[in-house]
Enzyme design. Structure first.
Site, PDB file in Angstrom:
ATOM      1  N   CYS A  60     -50.478  26.583   3.357  1.00  0.00           N
ATOM      2  CA  CYS A  60     -49.505  25.335   4.047  1.00  0.00           C
ATOM      3  C   CYS A  60     -50.157  23.743   4.069  1.00  0.00           C
ATOM      4  CB  CYS A  60     -49.417  25.706   5.494  1.00  0.00           C
ATOM      5  SG  CYS A  60     -48.711  27.416   5.654  1.00  0.00           S
ATOM      6  N   SER A  61     -51.473  23.969   4.159  1.00  0.00           N
ATOM      7  CA  SER A  61     -52.148  22.516   4.133  1.00  0.00           C
ATOM      8  C   SER A  61     -51.945  22.072   2.460  1.00  0.00           C
ATOM      9  CB  SER A  61     -53.626  22.790   4.386  1.00  0.00           C
ATOM     10  OG  SER A  61     -54.370  21.843   4.041  1.00  0.00           O
TER      11      SER A  61
END
Length: 165
Positions: A60-61
């Site tokens: 996600c990062s």
């Protein structure tokens, strides 16, 4: 309901994503200043909406940082990342990772967005957060492109998306 996988194990979403060429549902989400934000605020601009389970995970990062770079190259598109993270955590993430070109929004007050967009995970270890997906909306909020990532631990197809920006 749509089936995707988490590390190869089946999990399900609450429904189906908005269909191509149809108008995306209105939403109310929360920004870093705890203000309600609505899709209608961005009417008249192209919008990329990315959904992720949590900015506190590697994929996600990485995805959000990638969209931050894409946003810098596409200033006429509003880039939005939606997650279940609290706005405080989203703000810390953006500051720590120098993410300045993406608007992060939280579904902390309700799960209506996830249900309306068919992206709320309804079972498995991540039940209650959002599936990984990307939608590109035109200036009138019609869906131009959508991708529900079939394996939640993988990134979306950036190349296919870039053809629509």
């Amino acid at each position: 309901m749509t089936q995707i996988t988490l590390k190869g194990q089946p999990i399900h979403t609450s429904g189906n994503m908005p269909p191509l060429q149809k108008k995306a549902p209105e939403f109310t989400l929360v920004d870093k200043d705890l203000k309600d934000r609505h899709l209608k605020e961005f009417h008249g601009k192209k919008k990329l909406i990315a959904t992720v389970p949590s900015l506190d995970t590697g994929v996600c990062s990485k995805m959000t940082k990638h969209f931050n770079e894409m946003a810098a190259k596409n200033p006429n598109v509003i880039f939005i990342t939606v997650s279940a993270d609290l706005p405080f955590a989203q703000k810390r993430f953006c500051q720590a990772e120098n993410v300045q070109n993406v608007l992060t929004l939280s579904m902390m007050r309700n799960d209506d967005f996830g249900k309306a967009y068919g992206l709320l995970l309804i079972d498995g270890p991540l039940a209650g957060v959002l599936a990984r997906a990307v939608l590109l909306l035109d200036e009138k909020d019609h869906v131009l492109y959508s991708e529900l990532v079939p394996e939640i631990s993988q990134e979306p197809d950036y190349h296919s998306l870039s053809n629509f920006l």
